[in-house]
Design an enzyme around this catalytic site. Structure first.
Site, PDB file in Angstrom:
ATOM      1  N   LYS A   1      -4.897 -18.485  -0.310  1.00  0.00           N
ATOM      2  CA  LYS A   1      -4.341 -17.141  -0.505  1.00  0.00           C
ATOM      3  C   LYS A   1      -2.826 -17.267  -0.454  1.00  0.00           C
ATOM      4  CE  LYS A   1      -5.993 -12.885  -0.859  1.00  0.00           C
ATOM      5  NZ  LYS A   1      -7.169 -12.566  -1.654  1.00  0.00           N
TER       6      LYS A   1
ATOM      7  N   GLY B   1     -14.459   5.269  -2.950  1.00  0.00           N
ATOM      8  CA  GLY B   1     -13.363   4.702  -3.740  1.00  0.00           C
ATOM      9  C   GLY B   1     -13.665   4.780  -5.225  1.00  0.00           C
TER      10      GLY B   1
ATOM     11  N   GLY C   1     -11.272   3.690  -7.467  1.00  0.00           N
ATOM     12  CA  GLY C   1     -10.197   2.880  -8.048  1.00  0.00           C
ATOM     13  C   GLY C   1     -10.779   1.974  -9.119  1.00  0.00           C
TER      14      GLY C   1
ATOM     15  N   VAL D   1     -12.486  -0.996  -9.080  1.00  0.00           N
ATOM     16  CA  VAL D   1     -13.872  -1.445  -8.894  1.00  0.00           C
ATOM     17  C   VAL D   1     -14.808  -0.228  -8.801  1.00  0.00           C
ATOM     18  CG1 VAL D   1     -15.459  -2.695  -7.377  1.00  0.00           C
ATOM     19  CG2 VAL D   1     -13.151  -3.581  -7.748  1.00  0.00           C
TER      20      VAL D   1
HETATM   21  P1  NAD Z   1      -7.831   0.030  -6.170  1.00  0.00           P
HETATM   22  O1  NAD Z   1      -6.549   0.148  -5.431  1.00  0.00           O
HETATM   23  O2  NAD Z   1      -7.833   0.132  -7.647  1.00  0.00           O
HETATM   24  O3  NAD Z   1      -8.888   1.107  -5.627  1.00  0.00           O
HETATM   25  C1  NAD Z   1      -9.011   1.468  -4.293  1.00  0.00           C
HETATM   26  C2  NAD Z   1      -9.256   2.947  -4.281  1.00  0.00           C
HETATM   27  O4  NAD Z   1      -9.561   3.352  -2.954  1.00  0.00           O
HETATM   28  C3  NAD Z   1      -8.049   3.778  -4.738  1.00  0.00           C
HETATM   29  O5  NAD Z   1      -8.431   4.642  -5.781  1.00  0.00           O
HETATM   30  C4  NAD Z   1      -7.636   4.528  -3.471  1.00  0.00           C
HETATM   31  O6  NAD Z   1      -7.096   5.801  -3.747  1.00  0.00           O
HETATM   32  C5  NAD Z   1      -8.964   4.617  -2.743  1.00  0.00           C
HETATM   33  N1  NAD Z   1      -8.854   4.872  -1.320  1.00  0.00           N
HETATM   34  C6  NAD Z   1      -7.905   4.464  -0.441  1.00  0.00           C
HETATM   35  N2  NAD Z   1      -8.166   4.932   0.777  1.00  0.00           N
HETATM   36  C7  NAD Z   1      -9.307   5.666   0.688  1.00  0.00           C
HETATM   37  C8  NAD Z   1     -10.096   6.399   1.613  1.00  0.00           C
HETATM   38  N3  NAD Z   1      -9.742   6.512   2.894  1.00  0.00           N
HETATM   39  N4  NAD Z   1     -11.234   6.988   1.182  1.00  0.00           N
HETATM   40  C9  NAD Z   1     -11.606   6.889  -0.116  1.00  0.00           C
HETATM   41  N5  NAD Z   1     -10.886   6.227  -1.048  1.00  0.00           N
HETATM   42  C10 NAD Z   1      -9.771   5.607  -0.646  1.00  0.00           C
HETATM   43  O7  NAD Z   1      -8.477  -1.368  -5.683  1.00  0.00           O
HETATM   44  P2  NAD Z   1      -9.710  -2.138  -6.322  1.00  0.00           P
HETATM   45  O8  NAD Z   1      -9.194  -3.259  -7.132  1.00  0.00           O
HETATM   46  O9  NAD Z   1     -10.681  -1.178  -6.917  1.00  0.00           O
HETATM   47  O10 NAD Z   1     -10.337  -2.785  -5.011  1.00  0.00           O
HETATM   48  C11 NAD Z   1     -11.180  -2.037  -4.153  1.00  0.00           C
HETATM   49  C12 NAD Z   1     -11.722  -2.970  -3.073  1.00  0.00           C
HETATM   50  O11 NAD Z   1     -12.436  -4.041  -3.665  1.00  0.00           O
HETATM   51  C13 NAD Z   1     -10.645  -3.625  -2.202  1.00  0.00           C
HETATM   52  O12 NAD Z   1     -11.175  -3.820  -0.923  1.00  0.00           O
HETATM   53  C14 NAD Z   1     -10.449  -4.981  -2.865  1.00  0.00           C
HETATM   54  O13 NAD Z   1      -9.927  -5.941  -1.976  1.00  0.00           O
HETATM   55  C15 NAD Z   1     -11.883  -5.291  -3.254  1.00  0.00           C
HETATM   56  N6  NAD Z   1     -12.001  -6.260  -4.345  1.00  0.00           N
HETATM   57  C16 NAD Z   1     -11.481  -5.998  -5.564  1.00  0.00           C
HETATM   58  C17 NAD Z   1     -11.627  -6.926  -6.595  1.00  0.00           C
HETATM   59  C18 NAD Z   1     -11.095  -6.646  -7.978  1.00  0.00           C
HETATM   60  O14 NAD Z   1     -11.518  -7.345  -8.929  1.00  0.00           O
HETATM   61  N7  NAD Z   1     -10.240  -5.659  -8.183  1.00  0.00           N
HETATM   62  C19 NAD Z   1     -12.306  -8.141  -6.361  1.00  0.00           C
HETATM   63  C20 NAD Z   1     -12.855  -8.387  -5.099  1.00  0.00           C
HETATM   64  C21 NAD Z   1     -12.700  -7.437  -4.097  1.00  0.00           C
END
Ligand code: NAD
Length: 361
Positions: free
Chosen positions: A80, A180, A182, A184
């Protein structure tokens, strides 16, 4: 505890600090293991309060990447990188290209990718200085944003959990509470709704919720109530540590399976879920789809191959659940054992071939 003592305890191979005064570059790269292959792991940009916080974060996440790559069946180790700075205000071309040169100087021991606070454009800048980066734009032969594949892999894992728990994997007969919306969470909600599932969704960002309600037909739930929703599956796709002392007693689901990293505040809450009869899909195994997609990029990207690779998550989760049941251990522990066994077994084979087989010299 000294840094060497910390590394000895966690089993890390190497920690590297990079600094460049002109671009204000301050980066720590932690390589946990290269036993299975070059160590891969995202680059996180965050305004850490101090250096100790940044070090703690990079050590923890790099170790987990070793397990994620191992359980995913990849010939990659875990690492990382953390970039100390504010992603909103501190980014520059010089910063990422400087980092690219530093990464290049590691000679391929570390391969970077996007993570919290970084994106495809940042990877493209790094790519101008080194080939040891994945998740670059499609125009450069990359695979771009991995979140679509993370969501798809999570869906495969959810099906495996349903098959194990309910004896069927028919999404149209199941309900979901997705935390969430976002990257994913959006893709997962879309895939679930397209399969005819009933989906409740929440996000701190109202626009994101509106988007999935309008586009996919999901039902919005107030943020604080997502743990109380009566649904077959609770799917954390936002923040870490959401399975904790406060939330576990509130859960009304049969399965916890989502894309977020570090869902358990600590391992004991994974054990507590099992005790309550709630099946938990270990986070680093079910959310490995993005990593599997990025790994295809290292051999020359092909979406068809990436989709086939990500589909393996169904079998991976099934193996974890079967092992947990057979040994009467929590699923998080079964995942750790399977990952550690692969690292040990393949590590031994690699050593044997490296030193005994003249073809590999
Ligand atoms: P992102 O930032 O696009 O989405 C996260 C979402 O969570 C945002 O829309 C945010 O507004 C929302 N959020 C924050 N606090 C919140 C709360 N208290 N209640 C509800 N929603 C809340 O991130 P992402 O890329 O979608 O990643 C989401 C998770 O998946 C993270 O834990 C990330 O580490 C994990 N992850 C992502 C990937 C990837 O390919 N993007 C891969 C492996 C793991």
């Amino acid at each position: 505890m000294s840094l060497f003592e910390t590394l000895a305890e966690s089993g890390h191979e190497q920690v590297v600090y990079f600094h460049d005064r002109d671009s204000a570059l301050r980066c720590i790269i932690a390589i946990h293991s290269t036993v299975l292959g070059p160590a891969i792991g995202g680059l996180r940009m965050w305004p850490y309060a101090n250096e100790a916080d940044a070090l703690r974060d990079v050590l923890r996440h790099s170790k987990e990447m070793t397990y994620k790559a191992a359980i995913a069946g990849l010939n990659l180790g875990g690492a990382k990188a953390v970039l100390i700075g504010n992603p909103e205000t501190d980014k520059s071309e010089a910063l990422f290209r400087g980092l690219g040169r530093f990464i290049d100087s590691l000679g391929g021991r570390y391969i970077t990718a996007e993570d919290v606070g970084t994106n495809v454009e940042d990877m493209d800048l790094i790519h101008q200085e080194t080939g040891f980066v994945v998740g670059v734009d499609q125009v450069h032969g990359g695979s771009g944003d991995p979140s679509r594949f993370t969501a798809l892999g999570t869906l495969h894992g959810i099906r495996a959990c349903m098959q194990f728990k309910f004896g069927h994997a028919d999404l149209s007969r199941a309900s979901f509470a997705v935390q969430g919306a976002g990257q994913v969470g959006y893709h997962l909600t879309r895939l679930l709704c397209e399969s005819g599932a009933k989906v409740f969704v929440t996000d701190i960002n109202e626009e994101r919720v509106e988007q999935v309600v309008d586009e996919c037909g999901a039902e919005a739930v107030p943020m604080a109530q997502i743990y109380d929703v009566e649904a077959d599956v609770f799917s954390p796709c936002a923040m870490s540590a959401v399975i904790n002392e406060d939330t576990v007693p509130r859960l009304r689901c049969a399965i916890v399976a989502g894309g977020a990293n570090h869902q358990l505040e600590s391992a004991e809450f994974g054990t507590e879920l099992e005790r309550r009869g709630i099946l938990y899909a270990p986070d680093y195994a079910i959310n490995a789809g993005g990593l599997m997609n990025s790994a295809v990029e290292l051999e020359g990207y092909d979406e068809e191959r990436a989709l086939r690779s990500v589909a393996r998550i169904h079998g991976i989760i099934s193996r974890i659940l079967t092992r947990a049941a057979a040994e009467n251990i929590p699923t998080w522990q079964a995942a750790d054992r399977l990952a550690a066994e692969r690292i040990a077994a393949i590590g031994r084979i690699r050593l044997t071939y490296t030193y005994n087989d003249p073809r590999r010299r």
